[in-house]
Scaffold this active site. Structure first.
Site, PDB file in Angstrom:
ATOM      1  N   PHE A   1       0.824  -1.210   0.000  1.00  0.00           N
ATOM      2  CA  PHE A   1       0.000   0.000   0.000  1.00  0.00           C
ATOM      3  C   PHE A   1       0.862   1.266   0.000  1.00  0.00           C
ATOM      4  O   PHE A   1       0.355   2.342   0.218  1.00  0.00           O
ATOM      5  CB  PHE A   1      -0.974  -0.003   1.192  1.00  0.00           C
ATOM      6  CG  PHE A   1      -0.336  -0.294   2.509  1.00  0.00           C
ATOM      7  CD1 PHE A   1       0.356   0.712   3.187  1.00  0.00           C
ATOM      8  CD2 PHE A   1      -0.413  -1.565   3.078  1.00  0.00           C
ATOM      9  CE1 PHE A   1       0.937   0.444   4.394  1.00  0.00           C
ATOM     10  CE2 PHE A   1       0.178  -1.816   4.283  1.00  0.00           C
ATOM     11  CZ  PHE A   1       0.862  -0.829   4.952  1.00  0.00           C
ATOM     12  N   GLU A   2       2.166   1.080  -0.220  1.00  0.00           N
ATOM     13  CA  GLU A   2       3.001   2.283  -0.342  1.00  0.00           C
ATOM     14  C   GLU A   2       3.489   2.414  -1.784  1.00  0.00           C
ATOM     15  O   GLU A   2       2.821   2.970  -2.637  1.00  0.00           O
ATOM     16  CB  GLU A   2       4.135   2.254   0.675  1.00  0.00           C
ATOM     17  CG  GLU A   2       3.552   2.393   2.106  1.00  0.00           C
ATOM     18  CD  GLU A   2       4.579   2.522   3.206  1.00  0.00           C
ATOM     19  OE1 GLU A   2       5.711   2.952   2.920  1.00  0.00           O
ATOM     20  OE2 GLU A   2       4.260   2.174   4.359  1.00  0.00           O
ATOM     21  N   MET A   3       4.662   1.800  -2.122  1.00  0.00           N
ATOM     22  CA  MET A   3       5.156   1.934  -3.501  1.00  0.00           C
ATOM     23  C   MET A   3       5.006   0.637  -4.293  1.00  0.00           C
ATOM     24  O   MET A   3       4.954   0.635  -5.517  1.00  0.00           O
ATOM     25  CB  MET A   3       6.608   2.413  -3.504  1.00  0.00           C
ATOM     26  CG  MET A   3       6.731   3.820  -2.915  1.00  0.00           C
ATOM     27  SD  MET A   3       8.401   4.223  -2.440  1.00  0.00           S
ATOM     28  CE  MET A   3       8.923   5.066  -3.916  1.00  0.00           C
TER      29      MET A   3
END
Lengths: 299, 689
Positions: free
Chosen positions: A115-117
């Protein structure tokens, strides 16, 4: 001779000081840092080509994120509040729960997190090795024809190392170059008197030990804590003590971003971790003191 | 230089290389081991001191109200960053070290937990410190307002007592101080609202403290427990002991290496000694060889080579060359074996009789030439030569069954070049029929040699180019001057002149072409005479007679009835007649073919009448020197008369040579000589008219 003795004397004082100033210079590889800066700002290092490191560590938001939690690729929400990366090099561990020991290891956290990069090492390598700009720079700096993810992390970490903020007002005060206002002075005394300094000490005013959120009064929202790593009951609600440097710039506060203002954060801390209810004037004084920790980036 | 490696040398080199490699490797290994081992030990020591330092920081954190957590974090980081691996070197200890690492990780986790608990207790202490004052203020206000509640005061006392005991128990690490008053405080309810609120907060802190304290105490004890540090110490000690043992092993190995080096050194020394011994042996052999080189193999005297060396060493040297006269004939007659024996005996005798005080050296310089070399001032050379000559000539050499008397000639020289000069003197002595001659520059032998060489060249080329030709001189009956035969004389055509060959004969004899000359004349005469009604008289020397090849050739032509009766052979009466038996035998063989024999030059030298009687000869040619003087020398006249009378009695015809004028002719008529020859009767001619 006198001068040398004076310097030794000063050092002695600092050593016994619970809060020590940030060194004005630390050794960094400027070329690597510059390359790291490009990578830091490059959103192509994310799965949807929209999220860069800088997306959640914004320079004008204290190299943190003013959102309660950050938004990752494809609009996915994060779990905890994005901490500042200013002076991160002085933290004894990285992440809220301190799961890695070095900045370089830290880089892979956001990169890999879905859910980040959301980029695997292979994805990263595929991208940078196709990019002639990076190829050229890495060739020059790392003398390599194939860029590994490790090198990418190394460069970014080197850039982060350069993000230190020496000579904040309090550091200057410690060096005898500035005076605190009466309010700030009162804040300083309260900071010690109520035991804030028990956990917020050292060069980073925090960031050098684990502590429990809700030490006296239990805290309910303990997400992404150290327990998730160690699975030791005693580690429930335990986090790395966050740095107080540049704290005025990095709202909202706490791992869950629950405190929107610094005042709120101070009184919450007093309640949960010191077991006291601070009076408003006390909170104001402490806030004034904490604001003396705000420094400027080394140019 | 070509170097030849023997197996031993290769072995030594191989061993040497092996030892050098061993030493280097050993050195390298030892050094590496020690560096590694010491690094391990020092790293372990560093870990230990860091651990102690960490413990100190923890205690400081526990004791002081305020402390900087950086120190703890940094210390932990330092310990964690130390990475050593000595699994290969000390596997057992490494296992223990891994155990230590596990314990360390536990300890670090304890530290983090301890820090949390310590913070809570510290914060509570701060709280208590501040709030007790607050409580005392509350109660003081009540009293001021006249609302004194004894229970509230009691509560204050109990709470105060708890706070004090908390301080004590924290420092004493003993919970027992805390047990009092707890239930009272827990159960107390105040009528004062403010005190009640205070109580609730106080209770929270108290509960936190009471809850955390046992764990705090246990963690602190666990952290500062030094058993893990002792483990490091144990590992270190064990490694140290093992290292010591290995060093001991290194020492023993180095002893072995040293012994090995000593062994090789001895081996090399042994080889060198062997080489030295070989050298000495070689030197001895070389000396022996030198001796052999310097010595004449047959006689044991020194040789010519040695002479050439020695002559340089002596100041004012004198050389005598002693030659055995007619040694060649002896060799021809008795064979070389006897000849060699004779040389040996002469050599031995020569060294024996020479006075030792002159410190002479003896050489064999030619086949029968003996050299005596000494320093000039020791003895007069002529005296020595005479002495040696007398000694040798009066001695009878016994060679197997033969008893041999010798005559010798001696050439002397004291002017360099000694050898050449002495040799010349010797030759001159022989020529002049003197037995001893000392070289002086006036001998001028060198010129003679050059002349001889010139003569040799002339005669040699004449022979090759067929310029040797026979001349014929008439021999007449004295009574009526009628020609009875011709003497064949050899002539040489040279420079468009024809000259007598006599002056070349000596050179021809010395150079072994004499027999060729004889052969040539005999061949040509044969062709000339065989179909003519002419008688010829031809000369043969003793050398010719001894030459079997030549004789065979002559006999093949002249031992023929068609010609043999026309031929007379003249033989020279000289010393050669001493080889009497040979001549006698030869004459007898001539007689078989009716070849007549004349004795040439009778009356000169060793004329021996007894010999003549025993030889079956037909003519005697009276020596020209007698005839020439017959008119003016009475002695000559008498001698000729004596010879003629003797011949007449013995039925031998006489021939007079060198009849040059009528005066002589008349004298000869008077004496009654049978035949005559000379310019008065006719000169030699190339053709017979």
């Amino acid at each position: 001779m006198k001068r040398i003795i004076f310097i030794i004397f000063l050092k002695y004082l600092y050593a016994f000081n619970l809060i020590t100033p940030i060194p004005e210079h630390i050794k960094i590889d400027k070329q690597k840092a510059k390359l790291g800066k490009y990578l830091f700002m490059d959103s192509r290092l994310s799965a949807d080509k929209k999220v860069a490191c800088i997306s959640c560590h914004k320079p004008n938001e204290g190299w943190a994120d003013k959102r309660r939690v950050s938004i990752g690729v494809f609009g996915k929400k994060g779990r905890v509040n994005s901490p500042t990366i200013l002076n991160a090099v002085f933290n004894f561990r990285q992440f809220w729960n301190g799961r890695v020991k070095s900045l370089k290891e830290q880089v892979f956290g956001p990169l890999h997190t879905t859910f980040e990069m959301n980029m695997s090492k292979k994805d990263v390598e595929k991208f940078v090795n196709k990019n002639s700009f990076y190829k050229k720079l890495f060739k020059k700096i790392y003398h390599t024809n194939y860029i590994t993810a490790d090198m990418v992390a190394d460069a970014i970490a080197e850039f982060e190392k350069s993000l230190i903020t020496p000579n904040c007002k309090y550091d200057l005060y410690l060096k005898g170059k500035a005076k605190l206002t009466p309010l700030e002075m009162r804040g300083k005394i309260l900071f010690k008197k109520y035991g804030c300094i028990t956990c917020h000490n050292g060069v980073n005013i925090g960031g050098n030990s684990f502590e429990k959120m809700g030490l006296i009064i239990p805290y309910k929202n303990c997400i992404d804590d150290r327990y998730e790593i160690t699975h030791n009951v005693l580690d429930k609600c335990v986090y790395k003590v966050p740095t107080l440097r540049n704290i005025s710039l990095t709202a909202p506060y706490f791992h869950d971003g629950s405190a929107k203002t610094l005042k709120e954060a101070i009184s919450n801390m007093g309640y949960y971790n010191l077991g006291i209810r601070l009076k408003l004037d006390e909170v104001k004084a402490i806030e004034a003191f904490l604001k003396t920790f705000t420094g400027e980036l080394n140019k | 230089m070509k170097v030849i490696f023997t197996k031993k040398m290769l072995l030594v080199i191989l061993l040497g290389v092996f030892v050098v490699i061993s030493v280097f490797y050993f050195n390298y290994y030892t050094q590496r081991f020690l560096v590694k081992s010491n690094k391990i030990i020092s790293t372990l020591e560093k870990i230990r001191s860091l651990e102690l330092r960490l413990n100190y920081e923890i205690l400081k954190n526990g004791v002081f109200l305020y402390s900087n957590n950086d120190f703890i974090a940094q210390n932990i980081k330092k310990i964690e960053e130390i990475k050593i691996d000595f699994k290969d070197l000390y596997p057992l200890e490494y296992k223990k070290f891994i155990e230590y690492k596990k314990n360390l990780q536990k300890k670090i986790n304890y530290i983090y937990q301890f820090q949390i608990l310590n913070s809570s207790i510290k914060n509570s202490i701060i709280f208590f410190n501040k709030e007790i004052n607050y409580l005392s203020d509350l109660i003081f206000e009540e009293i001021k307002n006249g609302r004194f509640n004894i229970n509230d005061y009691l509560f204050f006392q109990k709470a105060n007592s708890f706070v004090i005991s908390l301080f004590i128990s924290r420092n004493a690490l003993d919970r027992d101080f805390l047990v009092n008053n707890i239930s009272f405080i827990k159960n107390y309810t105040s009528s004062n609202e403010k005190i009640d609120i205070f109580k609730k907060l106080f209770l929270i802190h108290m509960n936190v403290v009471l809850k955390n304290y046992p764990l705090y105490k246990r963690l602190l004890n666990q952290i500062i427990d030094e058993s893990n540090i002792d483990l490091i110490k144990d590992i270190k000690t064990e490694i140290f002991h093992k290292e010591q043992e290995k060093i001991k092993a290194f020492r023993y190995f180095s002893y072995i290496l040293i012994m090995f080096i000593i062994f090789i050194s001895f081996f090399i020394a042994y080889l060198l000694a062997r080489i030295e011994i070989d050298k000495i042996k070689l030197k001895k052999s070389v000396n022996k060889l030198k001796e052999i080189v310097n010595k004449d193999f047959l006689t044991g005297l020194l040789n010519r080579m040695k002479f050439n060396k020695d002559i340089k060493k002596i100041q004012n040297p004198v050389l005598l060359i002693l030659n055995i006269n007619r040694f060649k004939n002896f060799n021809d007659i008795y064979g070389t074996k006897h000849g060699d024996l004779l040389l040996k005996k002469v050599a031995r005798y020569l060294t024996k009789v020479t006075p030792p005080e002159i410190e002479a050296k003896f050489y064999r310089l030619g086949s029968d030439d003996f050299g005596v070399l000494y320093q000039k001032d020791k003895i007069d050379s002529i005296e020595l030569a005479n002495y040696l000559k007398n000694k040798i000539e009066s001695y009878v050499f016994k060679i197997r069954k033969l008893r041999v008397s010798l005559s010798v000639s001696i050439g002397i020289a004291d002017i360099p070049p000694l050898l050449e000069n002495a040799d010349m003197a010797l030759k001159a002595a022989k020529e002049r029929r003197k037995n001893i001659l000392k070289y002086s520059p006036s001998l001028d032998i060198r010129k003679k040699i050059q002349e001889n060489i010139k003569k040799y060249n002339i005669i040699y080329s004449a022979l090759k180019e067929d310029r040797i030709i026979p001349y014929f001189q008439p021999i007449v009956k004295i009574k009526d001057k009628s020609i009875v035969k011709y003497e064949v004389l050899a002539r040489i055509k040279h420079d468009n002149k024809v000259e007598s060959i006599s002056s070349y004969l000596k050179v021809a004899k010395e150079n072994k072409i004499y027999s060729e000359l004889t052969s040539k004349i005999f061949d040509k005469t044969y062709t000339y005479v065989k179909d003519k009604n002419i008688k010829v008289s031809m000369n043969l020397s003793i050398e010719d007679i001894l030459d079997k090849e030549l004789m065979k050739n002559i006999f093949s032509k002249y031992a023929n009835k068609n010609i043999s009766h026309k031929v007379t052979f003249e033989m020279l009466e000289s010393e050669a007649i001493e080889d009497y038996e040979i001549i006698k035998k030869f004459i007898n063989s001539l007689k078989k073919y009716k070849i007549q024999v004349a004795l040439d030059d009778f009356g000169s030298g060793y004329s021996n009448f007894a010999h003549i009687l025993n030889l079956n000869i037909d003519y005697i040619k009276i020596d020209g020197s007698l005839i020439r003087n017959i008119t003016n020398n009475y002695k000559s006249y008498q001698l000729v008369k004596l010879i003629v009378d003797f011949c007449k009695q013995n039925n031998i015809k006489t021939i007079a040579e060198y009849v040059e004028n009528e005066k002589i002719h008349k004298k000869l008529v008077e004496i009654g000589v049978d035949y005559g020859q000379g310019y008065y009767y006719g000169k030699p001619m190339s053709e017979i008219l």
